[in-house]
Motif scaffolding. Structure first.
Motif, PDB file in Angstrom:
ATOM      1  N   LEU A   1       0.802  -1.221   0.000  1.00  0.00           N
ATOM      2  CA  LEU A   1       0.000   0.000   0.000  1.00  0.00           C
ATOM      3  C   LEU A   1       0.839   1.277   0.000  1.00  0.00           C
ATOM      4  CD1 LEU A   1      -2.705  -1.046   2.647  1.00  0.00           C
ATOM      5  CD2 LEU A   1      -2.966  -0.970   0.156  1.00  0.00           C
ATOM      6  N   GLY A   2       2.171   1.116   0.002  1.00  0.00           N
ATOM      7  CA  GLY A   2       3.040   2.291   0.051  1.00  0.00           C
ATOM      8  C   GLY A   2       3.013   2.989   1.391  1.00  0.00           C
ATOM      9  N   LEU A   3       2.823   2.213   2.462  1.00  0.00           N
ATOM     10  CA  LEU A   3       2.641   2.797   3.787  1.00  0.00           C
ATOM     11  C   LEU A   3       3.728   2.410   4.776  1.00  0.00           C
ATOM     12  CD1 LEU A   3      -1.228   2.410   4.290  1.00  0.00           C
ATOM     13  CD2 LEU A   3       0.054   4.479   3.714  1.00  0.00           C
ATOM     14  N   LEU A   4       4.862   1.889   4.294  1.00  0.00           N
ATOM     15  CA  LEU A   4       5.940   1.605   5.233  1.00  0.00           C
ATOM     16  C   LEU A   4       6.431   2.907   5.864  1.00  0.00           C
ATOM     17  CD1 LEU A   4       8.079  -1.093   3.397  1.00  0.00           C
ATOM     18  CD2 LEU A   4       6.635  -1.407   5.423  1.00  0.00           C
ATOM     19  N   PRO A   5       6.825   2.849   7.136  1.00  0.00           N
ATOM     20  CA  PRO A   5       7.314   4.075   7.794  1.00  0.00           C
ATOM     21  C   PRO A   5       8.494   4.675   7.053  1.00  0.00           C
ATOM     22  CG  PRO A   5       6.950   2.328   9.401  1.00  0.00           C
ATOM     23  CD  PRO A   5       6.810   1.695   8.046  1.00  0.00           C
ATOM     24  N   ILE A   6       8.555   5.993   7.030  1.00  0.00           N
ATOM     25  CA  ILE A   6       9.690   6.706   6.455  1.00  0.00           C
ATOM     26  C   ILE A   6      10.774   6.792   7.519  1.00  0.00           C
ATOM     27  CG2 ILE A   6      10.494   8.908   5.521  1.00  0.00           C
ATOM     28  CD1 ILE A   6       7.654   9.384   4.508  1.00  0.00           C
ATOM     29  N   ILE A   7      11.956   6.313   7.197  1.00  0.00           N
ATOM     30  CA  ILE A   7      13.049   6.315   8.164  1.00  0.00           C
ATOM     31  C   ILE A   7      13.767   7.657   8.183  1.00  0.00           C
ATOM     32  CG2 ILE A   7      15.151   5.155   8.894  1.00  0.00           C
ATOM     33  CD1 ILE A   7      12.596   3.476   9.076  1.00  0.00           C
ATOM     34  N   GLU A   8      13.942   8.258   7.003  1.00  0.00           N
ATOM     35  CA  GLU A   8      14.644   9.523   6.909  1.00  0.00           C
ATOM     36  C   GLU A   8      13.756  10.548   6.215  1.00  0.00           C
ATOM     37  OE1 GLU A   8      18.220   8.707   4.827  1.00  0.00           O
ATOM     38  OE2 GLU A   8      19.161   7.632   6.494  1.00  0.00           O
TER      39      GLU A   8
ATOM     40  N   GLN B   1       8.072  16.648   9.186  1.00  0.00           N
ATOM     41  CA  GLN B   1       6.708  16.816   8.678  1.00  0.00           C
ATOM     42  C   GLN B   1       6.319  15.651   7.772  1.00  0.00           C
ATOM     43  OE1 GLN B   1       9.062  19.234   8.606  1.00  0.00           O
ATOM     44  NE2 GLN B   1       8.241  20.629  10.172  1.00  0.00           N
ATOM     45  N   ASN B   2       7.246  15.218   6.908  1.00  0.00           N
ATOM     46  CA  ASN B   2       6.943  14.086   6.026  1.00  0.00           C
ATOM     47  C   ASN B   2       6.774  12.790   6.817  1.00  0.00           C
ATOM     48  OD1 ASN B   2       6.935  15.605   3.693  1.00  0.00           O
ATOM     49  ND2 ASN B   2       9.086  15.198   3.212  1.00  0.00           N
ATOM     50  N   VAL B   3       7.610  12.606   7.817  1.00  0.00           N
ATOM     51  CA  VAL B   3       7.493  11.417   8.657  1.00  0.00           C
ATOM     52  C   VAL B   3       6.149  11.408   9.365  1.00  0.00           C
ATOM     53  CG1 VAL B   3       8.430  10.203  10.645  1.00  0.00           C
ATOM     54  CG2 VAL B   3       9.980  11.180   8.948  1.00  0.00           C
ATOM     55  N   ARG B   4       5.750  12.554   9.895  1.00  0.00           N
ATOM     56  CA  ARG B   4       4.464  12.642  10.589  1.00  0.00           C
ATOM     57  C   ARG B   4       3.303  12.332   9.654  1.00  0.00           C
ATOM     58  NH1 ARG B   4       5.687  18.366  13.736  1.00  0.00           N
ATOM     59  NH2 ARG B   4       7.026  17.495  15.401  1.00  0.00           N
ATOM     60  N   ARG B   5       3.358  12.878   8.435  1.00  0.00           N
ATOM     61  CA  ARG B   5       2.260  12.631   7.489  1.00  0.00           C
ATOM     62  C   ARG B   5       2.155  11.148   7.143  1.00  0.00           C
ATOM     63  NH1 ARG B   5       3.545  17.955   5.466  1.00  0.00           N
ATOM     64  NH2 ARG B   5       5.225  17.122   4.141  1.00  0.00           N
ATOM     65  N   GLN B   6       3.308  10.495   6.937  1.00  0.00           N
ATOM     66  CA  GLN B   6       3.274   9.074   6.611  1.00  0.00           C
ATOM     67  C   GLN B   6       2.743   8.252   7.788  1.00  0.00           C
ATOM     68  OE1 GLN B   6       3.286   7.570   3.963  1.00  0.00           O
ATOM     69  NE2 GLN B   6       4.493   5.692   3.870  1.00  0.00           N
ATOM     70  N   LEU B   7       3.147   8.600   8.986  1.00  0.00           N
ATOM     71  CA  LEU B   7       2.650   7.877  10.160  1.00  0.00           C
ATOM     72  C   LEU B   7       1.142   8.044  10.316  1.00  0.00           C
ATOM     73  CD1 LEU B   7       5.485   8.577  12.749  1.00  0.00           C
ATOM     74  CD2 LEU B   7       4.955   6.406  11.631  1.00  0.00           C
ATOM     75  N   GLU B   8       0.637   9.194   9.988  1.00  0.00           N
ATOM     76  CA  GLU B   8      -0.818   9.391  10.071  1.00  0.00           C
ATOM     77  C   GLU B   8      -1.543   8.556   9.013  1.00  0.00           C
ATOM     78  OE1 GLU B   8      -2.706  10.923  12.516  1.00  0.00           O
ATOM     79  OE2 GLU B   8      -0.695  10.614  13.319  1.00  0.00           O
ATOM     80  N   ARG B   9      -0.933   8.415   7.834  1.00  0.00           N
ATOM     81  CA  ARG B   9      -1.540   7.535   6.826  1.00  0.00           C
ATOM     82  C   ARG B   9      -1.571   6.094   7.330  1.00  0.00           C
ATOM     83  NH1 ARG B   9       2.395  10.277   3.465  1.00  0.00           N
ATOM     84  NH2 ARG B   9       1.449  12.081   2.430  1.00  0.00           N
TER      85      ARG B   9
ATOM     86  N   ALA C   1      17.339   5.831  15.016  1.00  0.00           N
ATOM     87  CA  ALA C   1      16.118   6.613  15.216  1.00  0.00           C
ATOM     88  C   ALA C   1      16.015   7.095  16.651  1.00  0.00           C
ATOM     89  CB  ALA C   1      14.898   5.786  14.841  1.00  0.00           C
ATOM     90  N   MET C   2      16.349   6.222  17.625  1.00  0.00           N
ATOM     91  CA  MET C   2      16.226   6.608  19.023  1.00  0.00           C
ATOM     92  C   MET C   2      17.184   7.728  19.377  1.00  0.00           C
ATOM     93  SD  MET C   2      14.237   5.591  21.562  1.00  0.00           S
ATOM     94  CE  MET C   2      13.996   7.190  22.359  1.00  0.00           C
ATOM     95  N   ARG C   3      18.398   7.664  18.843  1.00  0.00           N
ATOM     96  CA  ARG C   3      19.345   8.761  19.084  1.00  0.00           C
ATOM     97  C   ARG C   3      18.809  10.067  18.520  1.00  0.00           C
ATOM     98  NH1 ARG C   3      23.214   4.545  18.078  1.00  0.00           N
ATOM     99  NH2 ARG C   3      24.507   4.204  19.940  1.00  0.00           N
ATOM    100  N   THR C   4      18.184   9.992  17.336  1.00  0.00           N
ATOM    101  CA  THR C   4      17.591  11.193  16.741  1.00  0.00           C
ATOM    102  C   THR C   4      16.478  11.738  17.626  1.00  0.00           C
ATOM    103  OG1 THR C   4      18.122  10.464  14.502  1.00  0.00           O
ATOM    104  CG2 THR C   4      16.372  12.105  14.722  1.00  0.00           C
TER     105      THR C   4
END
Length: 328
Positions: A36-43, A47-55, A231-234
């Protein structure tokens, strides 16, 4: 301290080689998300990461049925309107209330992303939930989120009312970064002599800045889907631009005496596994009634999968039963 295994009773991951596969209820999810093209964005931008997580959250919760009464509310804290969402059981007469802090590395997450598991928790427990959408980093670094969660709790506890509904008896919960905020807030209330919390329910919390433990080395980014040390360090760098060190940030290192009964839930494929075990041991040493549930073959962040994975529905059902008991 009591330690429980999940329903199948299997032992967890124990070495670098031969790690068990993800639970069959969960292993089917990544291929669907990929299709579905919904894998989490790692980098990428936050804002883009948040939008993908909401999808992703929208897909995960699409079959969730709203409760008969859900309310969006705000509480003003230091000039910001903090969004909250109240989930009410069918019996509205003076219910118990659990405050809840969602996960997301202190920089992701919204109220709607946790609709599905919180609705189930309310239905299964008969306890109301007030979910708090605390301010996110990097726009609002520490201690903004911590201060907002504490202020909302103090306001509601003092009033004993949420949007016109009287509530009685309080509990507090959260997952991942939200579990960190929940535990820290419980300690702050204890220090203030506010002794009203009847229990803590903490799912796979991050309770220290350590990303070098044995479970981090074994399980960072497990299967390409789990939480990674990078990711956790970030997350920590974003939340703590000044590298703050105090008990509000790392409640694992605080004095834990005087906390209410505390339930910890973590998967044995979660890189936060070691510090959840360390927290359980310290709670016991401090004389706090506690229970640790280890979910075999389960990764970090599983609570939002309850509409899809029976194993997650099962653990929420068990935590709802415990919530009923310590809220009575």
């Amino acid at each position: 301290m009591l330690t429980n295994k999940g329903d199948d009773g299997t032992e967890g991951a124990s070495s670098t080689s031969g790690l068990p596969k993800m639970h069959p209820d969960l292993v089917v999810i990544p291929p669907i998300l990929r299709r579905l093209g919904l894998l989490p964005i790692i980098e990428g931008s936050v804002q883009n990461v948040r939008r993908q997580l909401e999808r992703i959250n929208k897909w995960l919760s699409q079959s969730s049925t709203p409760l008969s009464c859900e309310q969006l509310l705000t509480y003003e804290v230091n000039g910001r309107q903090v969004p909250c969402k109240a989930y009410w059981p069918d019996d509205l007469e003076n219910p118990r209330l659990m405050f809840y802090c969602h996960g997301g590395g202190f920089r992701h997450g919204t109220l709607t992303g946790w609709d599905a598991p919180l609705r189930q928790l309310v239905r299964d427990s008969g306890v109301a939930v007030l979910s708090i959408e605390y301010a996110l980093a990097p726009e609002h670094p520490f201690p903004t989120a911590f201060d907002e969660v504490g202020a909302v709790l103090r306001n509601v506890i003092a009033e004993g009312v949420v949007s016109g509904h009287a509530v009685s008896g309080f509990a507090l919960g959260g997952d991942s970064a939200g579990a960190n905020l929940a535990l820290g807030t419980a300690l702050a209330l204890r220090d203030e002599g506010v002794d009203v919390l009847r229990g803590l329910t903490l799912f796979y919390g991050s309770y220290s800045k350590d990303v070098d433990s044995e479970s981090w080395r074994r399980l960072s980014g497990y299967g390409g889907q789990g939480l990674s040390s990078t990711a956790m360090r970030t997350y920590w760098e974003t939340y703590l631009p000044n590298d703050d060190v105090d008990w509000r940030v790392q409640p694992l290192h605080a004095d834990l005496t005087g906390l209410p009964p505390t339930r910890l839930i973590v998967g044995d494929l979660d890189p936060l596994y070691d510090e959840n075990l360390a927290l359980a041991a310290k709670l016991e040493a401090c004389g706090v009634e506690s229970n640790l549930t280890i979910m075999p073959n389960v990764i970090h962040g599983f609570i939002r999968f309850n509409e899809i994975a029976g194993v997650v529905r099962g653990v929420i059902r068990e935590e709802a039963k415990a919530l009923r008991a310590f809220s009575a």
